[in-house]
Design an enzyme around this catalytic site. Structure first.
Site, PDB file in Angstrom:
ATOM      1  N   ASP A 192      -8.822  52.252  73.675  1.00 15.89           N
ATOM      2  CA  ASP A 192      -9.851  51.445  74.343  1.00 15.89           C
ATOM      3  C   ASP A 192     -10.705  52.402  75.173  1.00 15.89           C
ATOM      4  OD1 ASP A 192     -11.261  49.866  76.203  1.00 15.89           O
ATOM      5  OD2 ASP A 192      -9.711  48.324  76.213  1.00 15.89           O
ATOM      6  N   VAL A 193     -12.005  52.448  74.890  1.00 17.07           N
ATOM      7  CA  VAL A 193     -12.860  53.440  75.569  1.00 17.07           C
ATOM      8  C   VAL A 193     -13.043  53.161  77.064  1.00 17.07           C
ATOM      9  CG1 VAL A 193     -14.132  54.107  73.482  1.00 17.07           C
ATOM     10  CG2 VAL A 193     -15.033  52.266  74.954  1.00 17.07           C
ATOM     11  N   ASN A 251     -19.882  55.493  69.735  1.00 16.87           N
ATOM     12  CA  ASN A 251     -20.566  54.343  69.128  1.00 16.87           C
ATOM     13  C   ASN A 251     -20.036  53.003  69.617  1.00 16.87           C
ATOM     14  OD1 ASN A 251     -21.804  52.846  66.580  1.00 16.87           O
ATOM     15  ND2 ASN A 251     -19.596  52.438  66.534  1.00 16.87           N
ATOM     16  N   TYR A 266     -27.107  43.829  78.286  1.00 16.71           N
ATOM     17  CA  TYR A 266     -27.102  44.786  77.172  1.00 16.71           C
ATOM     18  C   TYR A 266     -28.239  45.802  77.332  1.00 16.71           C
ATOM     19  CZ  TYR A 266     -26.927  46.441  72.310  1.00 16.71           C
ATOM     20  OH  TYR A 266     -26.829  47.219  71.171  1.00 16.71           O
ATOM     21  N   LYS A 277     -27.775  49.844  77.717  1.00 22.15           N
ATOM     22  CA  LYS A 277     -28.246  50.803  76.717  1.00 22.15           C
ATOM     23  C   LYS A 277     -29.308  51.742  77.288  1.00 22.15           C
ATOM     24  CE  LYS A 277     -25.547  49.775  73.265  1.00 22.15           C
ATOM     25  NZ  LYS A 277     -24.647  50.784  72.660  1.00 22.15           N
TER      26      LYS A 277
HETATM   27  N1  LIG Z   1     -25.995  46.366  64.758  1.00 22.87           N
HETATM   28  C1  LIG Z   1     -27.146  46.527  65.360  1.00 22.87           C
HETATM   29  O1  LIG Z   1     -28.150  45.926  64.980  1.00 22.87           O
HETATM   30  C2  LIG Z   1     -27.255  47.504  66.519  1.00 22.87           C
HETATM   31  C3  LIG Z   1     -28.510  47.777  67.040  1.00 22.87           C
HETATM   32  C4  LIG Z   1     -28.636  48.671  68.111  1.00 22.87           C
HETATM   33  C5  LIG Z   1     -27.513  49.293  68.625  1.00 22.87           C
HETATM   34  N2  LIG Z   1     -26.291  49.010  68.093  1.00 22.87           N
HETATM   35  C6  LIG Z   1     -25.133  49.693  68.672  1.00 22.87           C
HETATM   36  O2  LIG Z   1     -24.389  50.313  67.643  1.00 22.87           O
HETATM   37  C7  LIG Z   1     -23.011  50.304  67.983  1.00 22.87           C
HETATM   38  C8  LIG Z   1     -22.224  49.678  66.838  1.00 22.87           C
HETATM   39  O3  LIG Z   1     -22.686  48.353  66.622  1.00 22.87           O
HETATM   40  P1  LIG Z   1     -22.226  47.458  65.366  1.00 22.87           P
HETATM   41  O4  LIG Z   1     -23.303  46.584  65.005  1.00 22.87           O
HETATM   42  O5  LIG Z   1     -21.595  48.324  64.350  1.00 22.87           O
HETATM   43  O6  LIG Z   1     -21.146  46.527  66.107  1.00 22.87           O
HETATM   44  P2  LIG Z   1     -19.642  46.159  65.790  1.00 22.87           P
HETATM   45  O7  LIG Z   1     -19.414  46.005  64.320  1.00 22.87           O
HETATM   46  O8  LIG Z   1     -19.295  45.056  66.719  1.00 22.87           O
HETATM   47  O9  LIG Z   1     -18.880  47.499  66.222  1.00 22.87           O
HETATM   48  C9  LIG Z   1     -18.549  47.812  67.512  1.00 22.87           C
HETATM   49  C10 LIG Z   1     -17.215  48.525  67.451  1.00 22.87           C
HETATM   50  O10 LIG Z   1     -16.850  48.941  68.769  1.00 22.87           O
HETATM   51  C11 LIG Z   1     -15.468  48.706  68.942  1.00 22.87           C
HETATM   52  N3  LIG Z   1     -15.211  48.489  70.359  1.00 22.87           N
HETATM   53  C12 LIG Z   1     -15.707  47.505  71.152  1.00 22.87           C
HETATM   54  N4  LIG Z   1     -15.203  47.628  72.396  1.00 22.87           N
HETATM   55  C13 LIG Z   1     -14.381  48.714  72.370  1.00 22.87           C
HETATM   56  C14 LIG Z   1     -13.566  49.342  73.342  1.00 22.87           C
HETATM   57  N5  LIG Z   1     -13.485  48.880  74.596  1.00 22.87           N
HETATM   58  N6  LIG Z   1     -12.862  50.446  72.966  1.00 22.87           N
HETATM   59  C15 LIG Z   1     -12.918  50.914  71.707  1.00 22.87           C
HETATM   60  N7  LIG Z   1     -13.677  50.350  70.744  1.00 22.87           N
HETATM   61  C16 LIG Z   1     -14.396  49.263  71.079  1.00 22.87           C
HETATM   62  C17 LIG Z   1     -15.166  47.471  68.093  1.00 22.87           C
HETATM   63  O11 LIG Z   1     -13.823  47.487  67.607  1.00 22.87           O
HETATM   64  P3  LIG Z   1     -12.605  46.764  68.368  1.00 22.87           P
HETATM   65  O12 LIG Z   1     -13.132  45.439  68.871  1.00 22.87           O
HETATM   66  O13 LIG Z   1     -11.556  46.682  67.323  1.00 22.87           O
HETATM   67  O14 LIG Z   1     -12.240  47.704  69.478  1.00 22.87           O
HETATM   68  C18 LIG Z   1     -16.116  47.636  66.911  1.00 22.87           C
HETATM   69  O15 LIG Z   1     -15.505  48.296  65.817  1.00 22.87           O
HETATM   70  C19 LIG Z   1     -22.888  49.568  69.310  1.00 22.87           C
HETATM   71  O16 LIG Z   1     -22.856  50.490  70.387  1.00 22.87           O
HETATM   72  C20 LIG Z   1     -24.176  48.754  69.361  1.00 22.87           C
HETATM   73  O17 LIG Z   1     -24.561  48.444  70.685  1.00 22.87           O
HETATM   74  C21 LIG Z   1     -26.132  48.133  67.058  1.00 22.87           C
END
Ligand SMILES: NC(=O)c1ccc[n+]([C@@H]2O[C@H](COP(=O)([O-])OP(=O)(O)OC[C@H]3O[C@@H](n4cnc5c(N)ncnc54)[C@H](OP(=O)(O)O)[C@@H]3O)[C@@H](O)[C@H]2O)c1
Length: 252
Positions: A63-64, A90, A157, A161
């Site tokens: 957990d980060v 990430n 959020y 960010k």
């Molecule tokens: N998708 C988009 O459109 C988008 C756009 C801009 C930025 N982003 C950024 O890109 C990144 C990835 O997004 P995504 O869309 O791939 O979302 P996602 O599928 O929800 O992935 C986020 C990952 O972070 C992990 N996570 C969450 N809290 C955590 C914690 N406390 N410790 C360790 N791991 C943790 C989750 O796994 P667990 O819950 O299993 O820990 C999950 O695998 C994020 O930082 C997001 O803000 C995404």
């Protein structure tokens, strides 16, 4: 291309979405990948996908937001493959919708704790390893929402960010003299779970996004990964403290 043969890359939040896509991309170019997150089953699936494609990976549950877990993640990851050369921070969450005055303290704290403190803690332990082992490269995942673009009803959020973008630049200045290059990638709406609204199908999302950015489509997870890999590669050797926006023109 095999730009990362002999390198170890750590990706947090690699059990899904952009993190999984980035882990697969590093492995496809020869890196040994340490995939981290809180859920064992989804990390194991990423490791399986990488293995099925001929790559090398190991999962570490962490957990980060917990410093001791992040310290152990870096230690175990480096021991598993002999060093840690690249880290992609990430992991992130999206919570707390609604106007500023109505965001709950619980959501505010969770978003700031995961997205900002989580990236800081990850860098803290990654840099401790890298500065003692000849340097390294870090890429933090911010967002176009924050330093580059604001929309209503997403203040927690957006604030988190924007902080990741600023923290990245501050860290880049602090550690470049130790052989550690630090940059950020700021995706816009991407083909990954976080861009799906509650109850929305992928087809609904594609329709919505058509009118929301100039390109008229999501960024692909592989397009975000390509930016991360570029910043982590020797070709970006003089790129320090930049924040590369991959958002289909939304903040152009
Ligand atoms: N998708 C988009 O459109 C988008 C756009 C801009 C930025 N982003 C950024 O890109 C990144 C990835 O997004 P995504 O869309 O791939 O979302 P996602 O599928 O929800 O992935 C986020 C990952 O972070 C992990 N996570 C969450 N809290 C955590 C914690 N406390 N410790 C360790 N791991 C943790 C989750 O796994 P667990 O819950 O299993 O820990 C999950 O695998 C994020 O930082 C997001 O803000 C995404």
């Amino acid at each position: 291309m095999n730009r990362f043969t002999g390198r170890t890359a750590l990706v947090t939040g690699a059990g899904s979405g952009l993190g999984r896509g980035t882990a697969l991309a590093f492995a496809a170019e020869g890196a040994s990948v340490v995939v981290a997150g809180r859920t064992r089953a989804s990390l194991d699936e990423t490791v399986r996908l990488i293995g099925a494609a001929g790559g090398t990976a190991a999962a570490v549950v962490a957990d980060v937001t917990e410093s001791e877990q992040v310290r152990r993640l870096v230690e175990e990851g480096a021991a598993r493959f002999g060093g840690l050369h690249i880290a992609v921070n990430n992991a992130g969450i999206l919570r707390g919708s609604g106007p500023v005055a109505d965001v709950s303290e619980e959501d505010w704290d969770a978003v700031l704790r995961t997205n900002v403190t989580g990236v800081w803690l990850a860098m803290k332990h990654e840099i401790a390893h890298m500065r003692a082992n000849g340097g390294g490269v870090i890429v933090n995942i911010a967002s176009n929402l924050g330093a580059h673009l604001r929309i209503p009803n997403a203040a927690a959020y957006i604030t988190s960010k924007a902080a990741v973008s600023a923290l990245t630049r501050a860290a880049a200045l602090d550690h470049v003299h130790e052989g550690i290059r630090i940059n950020a990638v700021s995706p816009g709406a991407s083909d990954a779970p976080m861009s799906l609204r509650p109850g929305e199908t992928e087809a609904d999302r594609a329709e919505r996004v058509k009118s929301q950015n100039p390109l008229g489509r999501l960024a692909g997870a592989e397009e975000v990964a390509a930016a991360v890999l570029y910043l982590a590669s020797p070709a970006a050797g003089a790129v320090v403290g930049t924040d590369l926006v991959i958002d289909s023109g939304a903040s152009a």
